[in-house]
Design a protein around this motif. Structure first.
Motif, PDB file in Angstrom:
ATOM      1  N   SER A 218       1.131  -1.409   0.344  1.00 15.95           N
ATOM      2  CA  SER A 218      -0.147   0.279   0.199  1.00 15.95           C
ATOM      3  C   SER A 218       1.301   1.331  -0.114  1.00 15.95           C
ATOM      4  O   SER A 218       1.498   1.857   0.778  1.00 15.95           O
ATOM      5  CB  SER A 218      -0.946   0.665   0.964  1.00 15.95           C
ATOM      6  N   ARG A 220       2.491   5.233   0.232  1.00 20.58           N
ATOM      7  CA  ARG A 220       1.250   6.556   1.171  1.00 20.58           C
ATOM      8  C   ARG A 220       2.607   6.663   1.162  1.00 20.58           C
ATOM      9  O   ARG A 220       3.916   6.642   1.785  1.00 20.58           O
ATOM     10  CB  ARG A 220       0.934   5.399   2.320  1.00 20.58           C
ATOM     11  N   GLN A 258      -3.950  12.114  -3.103  1.00 22.43           N
ATOM     12  CA  GLN A 258      -5.731  12.170  -2.564  1.00 22.43           C
ATOM     13  C   GLN A 258      -5.360  13.709  -1.542  1.00 22.43           C
ATOM     14  O   GLN A 258      -4.347  13.706  -1.354  1.00 22.43           O
ATOM     15  CB  GLN A 258      -5.421  10.916  -1.772  1.00 22.43           C
ATOM     16  N   VAL A 302      -0.491   8.546  -3.715  1.00 17.24           N
ATOM     17  CA  VAL A 302      -0.885   7.222  -3.814  1.00 17.24           C
ATOM     18  C   VAL A 302      -0.724   6.783  -4.845  1.00 17.24           C
ATOM     19  O   VAL A 302      -0.526   7.223  -6.006  1.00 17.24           O
ATOM     20  CB  VAL A 302      -1.911   6.595  -3.172  1.00 17.24           C
ATOM     21  N   ASN A 306      -4.093   1.087  -5.795  1.00 15.87           N
ATOM     22  CA  ASN A 306      -4.309   0.377  -4.421  1.00 15.87           C
ATOM     23  C   ASN A 306      -4.245   2.348  -3.556  1.00 15.87           C
ATOM     24  O   ASN A 306      -3.464   2.978  -3.324  1.00 15.87           O
ATOM     25  CB  ASN A 306      -2.750  -0.087  -4.050  1.00 15.87           C
ATOM     26  N   GLN A 307      -5.364   2.042  -3.625  1.00 11.71           N
ATOM     27  CA  GLN A 307      -6.240   3.738  -3.210  1.00 11.71           C
ATOM     28  C   GLN A 307      -6.269   3.713  -1.440  1.00 11.71           C
ATOM     29  O   GLN A 307      -6.709   2.742  -0.893  1.00 11.71           O
ATOM     30  CB  GLN A 307      -7.326   4.125  -3.514  1.00 11.71           C
ATOM     31  N   PRO A 308      -5.907   4.285  -0.969  1.00  9.31           N
ATOM     32  CA  PRO A 308      -6.650   4.880   0.491  1.00  9.31           C
ATOM     33  C   PRO A 308      -8.450   5.084   1.124  1.00  9.31           C
ATOM     34  O   PRO A 308      -9.080   5.199   0.499  1.00  9.31           O
ATOM     35  CB  PRO A 308      -5.940   5.657   1.017  1.00  9.31           C
ATOM     36  N   PRO A 383      -7.667  11.405   3.262  1.00  7.35           N
ATOM     37  CA  PRO A 383      -7.268   9.831   2.930  1.00  7.35           C
ATOM     38  C   PRO A 383      -6.668   8.981   4.218  1.00  7.35           C
ATOM     39  O   PRO A 383      -5.336   9.496   4.721  1.00  7.35           O
ATOM     40  CB  PRO A 383      -5.646  10.353   2.047  1.00  7.35           C
ATOM     41  N   MET A 384      -6.946   7.987   4.340  1.00  9.08           N
ATOM     42  CA  MET A 384      -6.332   7.179   5.242  1.00  9.08           C
ATOM     43  C   MET A 384      -7.167   5.780   5.104  1.00  9.08           C
ATOM     44  O   MET A 384      -7.417   5.302   4.174  1.00  9.08           O
ATOM     45  CB  MET A 384      -7.894   7.435   6.656  1.00  9.08           C
ATOM     46  N   ASP A 385      -5.952   4.585   6.429  1.00  5.25           N
ATOM     47  CA  ASP A 385      -6.654   3.595   5.967  1.00  5.25           C
ATOM     48  C   ASP A 385      -7.162   3.122   7.870  1.00  5.25           C
ATOM     49  O   ASP A 385      -6.894   4.299   8.644  1.00  5.25           O
ATOM     50  CB  ASP A 385      -5.226   3.040   5.848  1.00  5.25           C
ATOM     51  N   ASN A 393      -0.981   5.393   8.194  1.00  7.76           N
ATOM     52  CA  ASN A 393      -1.775   5.695   7.566  1.00  7.76           C
ATOM     53  C   ASN A 393      -3.492   5.673   8.529  1.00  7.76           C
ATOM     54  O   ASN A 393      -4.383   6.002   8.016  1.00  7.76           O
ATOM     55  CB  ASN A 393      -1.719   5.619   6.110  1.00  7.76           C
ATOM     56  N   GLY A 394      -3.243   4.852   9.939  1.00 11.53           N
ATOM     57  CA  GLY A 394      -4.355   4.719  10.564  1.00 11.53           C
ATOM     58  C   GLY A 394      -4.480   5.860  11.965  1.00 11.53           C
ATOM     59  O   GLY A 394      -5.441   5.635  12.687  1.00 11.53           O
TER      60      GLY A 394
END
Length: 413
Positions: A218, A220, A258, A302, A306-308, A383-385, A393-394
């Motif tokens: 992923s 980022r 993003q 990104v 593979n997008q958040p 934009p997050m996970d 990224n969370g």
């Protein structure tokens, strides 16, 4: 050399500070003046031994009470690896301190007093470690000298903690019997544990594999700074500087900005002023884009495939760190990586009992050290996970708008 960040946690008086002091002392990572100062402060001890806990318990209140209050950070290295240690307090009223120390840790050492076994605070610290998604756990069974280095005591604690680990989904768990006070099994394997076939604590810390914890799928890249030199020889130079938090970037990759969703191509990647064909986490780089698009600090570059998640309203677990309570409707600044936006906490779904994982539904507010699940609405898309999928990224923080004090640690669900 790579760096291992780890945290020590356990019940009060389990010997966390002594363990770190022993690691520093036996690995010869203490300066002569530090050692002399500790020797002077230890001169009133009846046994005449150096009090190694003084290496981390730096606050006067900590030394007077013989406990750890704030998170103490220590740094040392061996020929194989560098280490950053966060010594977290054991008291329940300092839950926020442990969350702070554990948020960037790749490994947690959870101390268990061999005389007491798995205690309530052991479970609480294990729950926090699982909530923060720490990938590696070491259960250091301390004070084995006080139970005559008994294999049966060790085995019973391993059986008890295995149940805790299973219930919390902790996967990579290592058990090591030690005596921090005497230095048994800390740096060198001890002859006192003839029945123990594993490695010493330092051996394990040097060998535990952390490179595999990095997410390379992923991609980022949060933009921290836009570089425009504004000089004649670099008139058209526009670079986006920051740290790749996950994934791999290559020259020619199709990318998306993003949260705007604008698509472009990576024209070049620089590391330390030199152009490279590819870069990967956790390298700090400057990325150049093919198209003249609007990219600002806080935006994220990104890869297209593979997008958040990009949302304005989402749920998060929040460890409340503010002295003023969190009440639904309160407004805060929300920061994730380099992106800062205004936000409001809308609803509190439940409060989590960190000793039992029991959920208390719909509390009216959150007090200091509470862990809650709440809905957050931001002024612009983020934009997050999910924190479970990608810690980098969370994880986010809530900041008081007037004092700019960090009041909440967020784990996006």
């Amino acid at each position: 050399m790579d760096i291992l960040r780890f945290i020590t946690a356990g019940s009060v008086d389990d010997g966390k500070s002594t363990l770190i002091g022993r690691l520093l002392y036996d690995s010869k990572s203490i300066l002569i003046d530090q050692l002399e100062a500790i020797e002077k402060q230890s001169k009133n001890r009846e046994d005449g031994e150096i009090d190694l806990a003084l290496l981390t318990d730096g606050l006067r209140a900590e030394r007077e009470q013989g406990i750890t209050i704030d998170v103490a950070y220590k740094y040392f290295s061996t020929p194989k690896r560098k280490f950053i240690i966060a010594d977290a307090p054991g008291h329940i009223q300092y839950t926020r301190n442990m969350v702070t120390g554990a948020s960037n840790s790749e490994l947690a050492i959870i101390l268990v007093d061999a005389r007491n076994g798995v205690a309530e605070q052991t479970r609480r610290h294990s729950i926090i470690a699982s909530l923060l998604n720490i990938p590696h756990i070491v259960v250091a069974i301390n004070k084995m000298d006080l139970v005559e280095y008994s294999e049966d005591v060790y085995n019973n604690i391993v059986i008890d903690y295995t149940e805790v680990a299973k219930s919390l989904g902790l996967k990579d768990v290592k058990y090591i019997p030690i005596s921090a006070l005497n230095g048994d099994n800390i740096v060198e394997k001890s002859e006192k544990f003839l029945w123990y076939e594993g490695e010493s604590l330092l051996d394990h810390l040097e060998k535990v594999e952390v490179a595999n914890d990095i997410n390379y799928t992923s991609a980022r890249f949060p933009v921290q700074y836009v570089i425009r030199p504004q000089v004649d020889e670099l008139h058209d130079y526009r670079g986006y500087a920051g740290k790749i938090i996950s994934g791999v970037y290559r020259k020619g990759d199709r990318a998306t900005i993003q949260p705007s969703g604008i698509e472009t191509t990576i024209k070049a990647i620089e590391i330390a002023g030199k152009e490279v064909a590819e870069a990967y986490a956790p390298q700090s780089v400057v990325i150049h884009l093919q198209d003249d698009v609007d990219v600002s600090r806080g935006d994220m570059i990104v890869l297209k495939d593979n997008q958040p998640i990009v949302e304005q309203e989402f749920e998060a677990l929040i460890c409340w760190m503010g002295n003023k309570p969190l009440i639904p409707g309160n407004k805060y600044l929300f920061q994730i990586n380099s992106r800062v936006v205004r936000s409001v906490v809308r609803d509190i779904e439940y409060k989590l009992d960190v000793n039992t994982l029991q959920k208390i539904d719909s509390p009216a507010k959150a007090e200091l050290n509470d862990i809650i699940k709440a809905t957050i609405k931001t002024a612009s898309p983020i934009p997050m996970d999910s924190y479970k999928d990608l810690r980098e990224n969370g994880g986010a923080i809530l900041i008081d708008e007037t004092s700019f004090v960090t009041v909440g640690a967020c784990m996006i669900q």
